[in-house]
Write an enzyme that holds these catalytic residues in place. Structure first.
Site, PDB file in Angstrom:
ATOM      1  N   GLU A 430       0.835  -1.198   0.000  1.00 24.92           N
ATOM      2  CA  GLU A 430       0.000   0.000   0.000  1.00 24.92           C
ATOM      3  C   GLU A 430       0.874   1.253   0.000  1.00 24.92           C
ATOM      4  O   GLU A 430       1.635   1.491   0.926  1.00 24.92           O
ATOM      5  CB  GLU A 430      -0.885  -0.025   1.254  1.00 24.92           C
ATOM      6  CG  GLU A 430      -1.628   1.256   1.526  1.00 24.92           C
ATOM      7  CD  GLU A 430      -2.396   1.204   2.857  1.00 24.92           C
ATOM      8  OE1 GLU A 430      -2.379   0.145   3.520  1.00 24.92           O
ATOM      9  OE2 GLU A 430      -2.998   2.224   3.218  1.00 24.92           O
ATOM     10  N   ASP A 503      -1.339  -1.366   5.695  1.00 32.69           N
ATOM     11  CA  ASP A 503      -1.308  -0.877   7.072  1.00 32.69           C
ATOM     12  C   ASP A 503      -2.373  -1.577   7.912  1.00 32.69           C
ATOM     13  O   ASP A 503      -3.405  -1.987   7.403  1.00 32.69           O
ATOM     14  CB  ASP A 503      -1.616   0.635   7.104  1.00 32.69           C
ATOM     15  CG  ASP A 503      -0.468   1.444   6.520  1.00 32.69           C
ATOM     16  OD1 ASP A 503       0.635   0.879   6.383  1.00 32.69           O
ATOM     17  OD2 ASP A 503      -0.684   2.630   6.196  1.00 32.69           O
ATOM     18  N   ASP A 505      -4.710  -0.595   9.623  1.00 26.17           N
ATOM     19  CA  ASP A 505      -5.790   0.324   9.995  1.00 26.17           C
ATOM     20  C   ASP A 505      -6.970   0.137   9.037  1.00 26.17           C
ATOM     21  O   ASP A 505      -6.951  -0.753   8.181  1.00 26.17           O
ATOM     22  CB  ASP A 505      -5.293   1.777   9.988  1.00 26.17           C
ATOM     23  CG  ASP A 505      -4.759   2.181   8.608  1.00 26.17           C
ATOM     24  OD1 ASP A 505      -4.980   1.431   7.629  1.00 26.17           O
ATOM     25  OD2 ASP A 505      -4.108   3.236   8.521  1.00 26.17           O
ATOM     26  N   ASP A 507      -8.118   1.925   6.520  1.00 26.85           N
ATOM     27  CA  ASP A 507      -7.793   2.085   5.103  1.00 26.85           C
ATOM     28  C   ASP A 507      -7.064   0.863   4.567  1.00 26.85           C
ATOM     29  O   ASP A 507      -7.335   0.402   3.455  1.00 26.85           O
ATOM     30  CB  ASP A 507      -6.912   3.325   4.898  1.00 26.85           C
ATOM     31  CG  ASP A 507      -7.753   4.592   4.824  1.00 26.85           C
ATOM     32  OD1 ASP A 507      -8.983   4.461   4.624  1.00 26.85           O
ATOM     33  OD2 ASP A 507      -7.185   5.690   4.988  1.00 26.85           O
TER      34      ASP A 507
END
Ligand code: 0RA
Length: 639
Positions: A430, A503, A505, A507
């Site tokens: 990402e 990540d 998280d 997103d």
């Protein structure tokens, strides 16, 4: 079936298979697939299949499955009960023979089509062999009969223990810890399977009770009067459909019957699930081929006779008429032949013509009787045909571009130096900055890095022409080397591991789901072959004295802190991959010796489909509920 017939059924084969259960315990994998979670669940399916057979033969209306607190399972049905009379040749009851002798292939049910489920067709004796204990209770001929077994061997005689005017069978068993590495049943896995069984057997009631947590007993009832039509409605429940009525067609001949249900939605993807004797035929086969042929032919015929296609127009292709289609094809038949890598492709050649002629006739009728629905379906296929030409042009553009470039590989791919794909892996990372760290961290001999900018296209919402013109997706396809859909070729894979690294998280989770959706819809074989993985970067770094410990979630961090009572721990939380230096990234997430990869597998295409629909489709409400229900469950990836 008379007990005399039962004896005949065992006549010829019996001698060689007499001590078959020893073989089952020696090589359990051969009979239930594995000694892990998969094999463990197989025991339940095998037990339930016997009751389903009774239902298919028309004798059983209810099946209760209970997951007990002690790790055992009870499967209860109201069928005829396993025969209890003695079979003179063996001087044993039919029940004991059913429980202790391995019988391969077709069962000896009567009535109906003599069909039988069970992937391996090995029966309840395998469950017995692989259980620490198994108890059977049968209601039959006015009595209640019971017998107990341990690790496949009878440890009591078959006894009459009471009177009853009911009939049926209770099988309780506890999987043997000496055989299985994993002993915990997954509620959702079993629940999905039983739901599917209920859809495939209209009117059969299956009740699942999970009593393992006494504070939170769970009970679900699966009963679908509409059978596979209810199944299609469920599959389309989070989609917008273009038909008023769900199509249902049925045909029967002496030794087989077929049911097909279908409904189009406004999406681009087709989902056709095929079953033979309740077994999901993932690899398709002759029933699927027959269905597809009939669909293409019937819709083309209708479009021509009703003026939607003119003489000069070319015909609609199979892909055109399948766009946005959700369908279930269920065949029940004698002696199915299963072929293919996972033995889930139906091979019987005559089934193609049977399904094809049934669908040709009945689907044409439906279209004539429902002109509104017919018009929407034909228009949808015509639109798909026009988009197909546009997509072809876009694809050709991609091809031409790649020929023009000196190297056809995408510019931002940092490739590895080894050329043997079986040794190579590609990290799909990402963002450009994390991509940069990963390039520094990697072992460049066998690890390639492809940074992906931002969120890739949601292929659930975009048609093929937009998908193929997306630069990120073009880069992904060329880097992987396999091509997509009908042109997919696993032999061309440039890496045997495609590792998604995002990540930890929200997103990151979204990007991961977008990538998985792309793989699932455009390269499902890549997932089926086990080439797709998810990297697990740590969330925390704990420094205790001079020691560094990484924790992958909150529970792990709490544990590490507890175990270190006394000393003070310094906690660093990584908000993203970018916050780790290359060395840390290597140690925790990329070094094969230390990293922790999740392999993505799609055991159950139905639930995977539901998940992708819900996460990626247009229905905001069901997406919200799904995310709320699964928020803390990272393992939902392990579909
Ligand atoms: C052999 C013969 C018959 C039924 C069964 C087995 C049978 C097995 C199981 C296992 C779980 N539930 C079951 N129900 C039935 C036919 C018996 C007859 O003809 O009456």
């Amino acid at each position: 079936m008379e007990e005399k017939d039962l004896e005949e059924a065992y006549d010829a084969k019996s001698i060689t298979v007499l001590d078959g259960l020893e073989a089952v315990r020696k090589r359990p994998g051969m009979y239930v697939g594995s000694t892990g979670t998969r094999g463990l669940h197989h025991l339940v399916y095998e037990a339930v299949d016997n009751s389903i057979d009774e239902a298919m033969a028309g004798y059983c209306k209810h099946i209760f499955v209970t997951l007990e607190e002690d790790g055992s399972v009870a499967v209860i049905d109201d069928g005829r009960g396993i025969p209890v009379g003695e079979i003179p040749r063996f001087k044993k009851s039919a029940l004991e023979i059913v429980l202790t002798m391995l019988h391969a292939g077709g069962k000896f049910g009567s009535g109906g089509y003599k069909v039988s489920g069970g992937l391996h067709g090995v029966g309840i004796s395998v469950v017995n062999a692989l259980s620490e204990w198994l108890e059977v209770e049968v209601g039959r001929e006015g009595g209640v009969f019971s017998q107990r077994f341990e690790r496949g061997k009878a440890v009591s005689k078959l006894e009459k223990v009471g009177d009853t005017n009911k009939t049926g069978t209770i099988i309780r068993f506890k999987p043997d810890p000496k055989i299985f590495e994993e002993l915990e049943f997954k509620h959702d896995t079993i629940s999905q399977r039983l739901r599917e069984m209920a859809y495939l057997n209209a009117g059969l009631e299956i009740i699942l009770e999970d009593k393992r947590d006494p504070n939170e007993p769970r009970k679900e009832t699966f009963l679908y009067k509409g059978g596979i039509s209810d199944f299609v409605q469920f599959l389309n429940s989070s989609k917008e459909t273009i038909q008023k009525r769900i199509i249902f067609v049925k045909g029967a001949r002496e030794d087989a019957e077929v049911e097909v249900s279908m409904q189009y939605n406004t999406g681009f993807i087709d989902n056709i699930f095929t079953f033979t004797n309740n077994i999901n035929t993932h690899e398709g086969g002759t029933h699927l081929i027959g269905f597809k042929a009939a669909l293409t032919r019937t819709i083309n015929d209708y479009a021509r006779t009703h003026g939607h296609l003119k003489d000069k127009d070319g015909s609609l292709t199979g892909e055109d008429v399948r766009e946005g289609l959700t369908a279930v094809v269920s065949v029940k038949m004698q002696e199915p032949q299963f072929e293919g890598q996972t033995k889930t492709r139906l091979g019987n050649p005559d089934i193609k013509g049977f399904v094809e002629s049934t669908v040709n006739a009945r689907l044409a009728e439906f279209l004539e009787e429902n002109p509104g629905d017919a018009k929407n379906i034909v228009n949808k296929a015509l639109t798909a045909g026009r988009a197909r030409s546009a997509a072809r042009q876009a694809r050709e553009l991609v091809r031409r571009q790649s020929i023009l470039e000196s190297s056809s590989l995408p510019g931002k791919l940092a490739d590895c130096s080894i050329k043997d794909p079986s040794l190579c892996e590609i990290y799909l990372v990402e963002g450009d900055s994390a991509g940069g760290s990963a390039k520094q961290a990697r072992d460049r001999s066998f690890q390639a890095i492809l940074p992906l900018r931002g969120k890739i296209l949601n292929v659930e919402k975009a048609g093929p022409s937009r998908v193929f013109s997306s630069l990120e997706i073009q880069a992904l396809i060329t880097a992987l080397g396999t091509n997509v859909r009908d042109d997919f070729d696993i032999e061309k894979a440039r890496y045997h591991r495609a590792i998604i690294m995002t990540d930890a998280d929200v997103d990151g989770a979204h990007i991961r789901t977008l990538l998985l959706t792309f793989f699932y819809r455009y390269m499902p074989e890549l997932i089926e072959e086990g080439y797709v993985y998810v990297a697990q970067p740590p969330l925390y770094r704990l420094t205790i004295g001079k020691k560094h410990i990484y924790a992958y979630d909150d529970t792990e961090m709490d544990r590490v802190i507890k175990e270190n009572d006394g000393k003070k721990a310094q906690v660093q939380r990584f908000k993203g991959l970018g916050e780790m230096n290359p060395e840390q990234l290597w140690e925790t997430t990329m070094d094969p010796a230390r990293r922790n990869l999740l392999q993505v597998n799609i055991d159950d295409a139905v639930s995977a489909d539901m998940m992708f629909n819900t996460l990626m489709g247009n229905d905001v409400e069901s997406r919200r509920t799904f995310i709320q229900e699964h928020a803390s469950d990272v393992r939902f990836l392990d579909i």
